[in-house]
Design an enzyme around this catalytic site. Structure first.
Site, PDB file in Angstrom:
ATOM      1  CB  SER A  28      68.188  69.288  23.931  1.00 53.94           C
ATOM      2  OG  SER A  28      67.403  68.789  22.875  1.00 53.94           O
ATOM      3  CB  SER A  61      70.533  70.397  20.223  1.00 57.30           C
ATOM      4  OG  SER A  61      69.819  69.780  21.259  1.00 57.30           O
ATOM      5  CE  LYS A  80      69.977  66.011  21.419  1.00 53.15           C
ATOM      6  NZ  LYS A  80      68.734  66.766  21.553  1.00 53.15           N
TER       7      LYS A  80
END
Length: 438
Positions: A146, A201, A149
């Site tokens: 993640s 997240s 991101k």
């Protein structure tokens, strides 16, 4: 049973309960790497019960061209889709000659790096000047999970109307992995979707954002274009959320570059520093008999460094089975702001945010001119060199300098102090009661 025995047992039980309560959730104490723990086997010789911890060795550049082999089928291309080719390896290495090394790289004369680091690759750099202070396998290729991101946030924050209201869909709610709790029919501003993306997240938030950017494939292409423009050439996104996919790759160096670029965006700097916000609910589903409206709820930042490290600015966490623990975060001390990245880390011997804290401490302790490499002068910094990196906004009361601490830290300290005092009082009471009955 005598009163003395009752009192002693009560005191011991209560003391243990108080101590456990006080220590629960407290930062783990680092245990230096050492010999195996040996426990005697009943009726037999000593046996090893816990293997010793060792930091993965990368001196032979095992990930120079691609990440480690996956452990599942998440990276198998869909039928009809091609297998991504390996990304070219730039020569010379971007960032300077020493950035081409694969083992631990530190300035000449620097002390040894902390011993508790399980991350296979990591890097510490100066957020403002771009100096690289220390690293391990900086250009080795690993999966970002993640932390990718950060690239999605760069694209979205520079493309979307943050006040636009988006209606949640069942497709958002059905995504794999971590979800913030978007529901079909819910009304969310893009600002709220960015809060969900950056603070906790949410893969459902990533899906809702990617839908507005043209879908997953178009969004991934935009993320990869951002990486290329920043000379983050070890990086290739395969999904907007960071879920593993064919060809997914980044490096400790690239993740530092992406984070530094994101810190040019004031709202990104604000959101990584935000501890908690309220998130909207969504209406009852008419297709579900008896379903009721789902009220809003608070969401919290999942970066523990923010709550437990003095001067923490914020960052981004990540995890998948193939990527393992990944992390990028920044902190400020004495006017210096450092960034730390971790790739393919584990939760032992200490948790990833604690490993990051050790490396930040190490970086802050180095000489102010320490340097083993440089982040590239590219992206918005090269185009507009006068634009400063964003800083977290002041709190509501206008304060800026107070270190971030857990909200429950005072109660924990009070419990640690009060617990032993209570135990002593109970012991004295038990002794007096026992004497009175003799």
């Amino acid at each position: 049973m005598r009163i003395r025995e009752v009192g002693l047992r009560a005191a011991c039980f209560l003391g243990a309960a108080v101590t456990v309560t006080a220590l629960a959730g407290a930062p783990a104490v680092a245990v230096p790497a050492g010999p195996p723990t040996i426990a005697p086997a009943p009726g037999g010789p000593n046996t090893t019960t816990t293997p010793p911890f060792t930091t993965p060795n990368t001196d032979d550049c095992p990930q120079k061209t691609q990440p480690p082999a996956p452990i599942d089928t998440s990276e198998v291309p869909a039928p009809g889709e091609p297998t991504p080719s390996q990304l070219p390896v730039p020569s010379p290495a971007i960032g300077g000659q020493r950035m081409g090394d694969c083992g631990v790289v530190v300035p000449d004369g620097a002390p040894p790096v902390p011993a508790e680091i399980s991350a296979t690759a990591w890097m510490v750099s100066d957020l403002d000047t771009g100096r690289v202070l220390a690293a391990k396998d900086p250009h080795g290729r690993y999966r970002p999970a993640s932390t990718i991101k950060v690239a999605l946030a760069i694209v979205a924050l520079r493309s979307l109307d943050l006040d636009k209201v988006v209606i949640g869909t069942q497709a958002d709610a059905n995504v794999d992995g971590t979800r913030v709790g978007i529901g079909p029919g819910g009304r969310y501003t893009n600002r709220q979707l960015m809060q969900a993306l950056i603070m906790c997240s949410g893969n459902d938030a990533a899906h809702a954002i990617a839908t507005q950017l043209g879908g997953d494939k178009a969004t991934v292409a935009k993320m990869n274009e951002v990486a290329k423009s920043l000379r983050a050439l070890d990086t290739r996104a395969a999904t907007p959320s960071g879920l593993d996919g064919p060809g997914m790759s980044t490096s400790a160096y690239d993740l530092s570059v992406l984070f530094r670029e994101a810190m040019n965006i004031p709202l990104f700097a604000e959101l990584i520093h935000t501890e908690q916000v309220d998130f909207p609910g969504f209406p009852a589903d008419p297709e579900i008999p008896g379903d009721k409206d789902h009220p809003g709820f608070p969401i919290g930042n999942d970066n523990q460094l923010l709550y437990n490290y003095e001067g923490a600015i914020g960052g981004k966490t990540g995890f998948t089975d193939d990527a393992r623990q990944t992390f990028v975060a920044a902190a400020e001390r004495d006017g210096h702001r450092l960034v730390v990245t971790l790739l393919k880390a584990d939760v032992r011997p200490i948790r990833p945010w604690e490993q990051a804290a050790r490396l930040l401490d190490y970086g802050f302790a180095l000489d102010s001119d320490a340097r083993i490499g440089k982040l590239p002068e590219s992206g918005s910094e090269a185009i507009q060199p006068s634009v400063p990196l964003a800083t977290p906004p002041p709190r509501a009361d206008g304060s800026q300098a107070e270190p971030v601490r857990p909200a429950h830290q005072g109660a924990r300290i009070a419990t640690l102090i009060g617990g032993p005092v209570l135990v002593v009082v109970l012991l004295l009471w038990a002794r007096r009661a026992w004497r009175g009955r003799r």
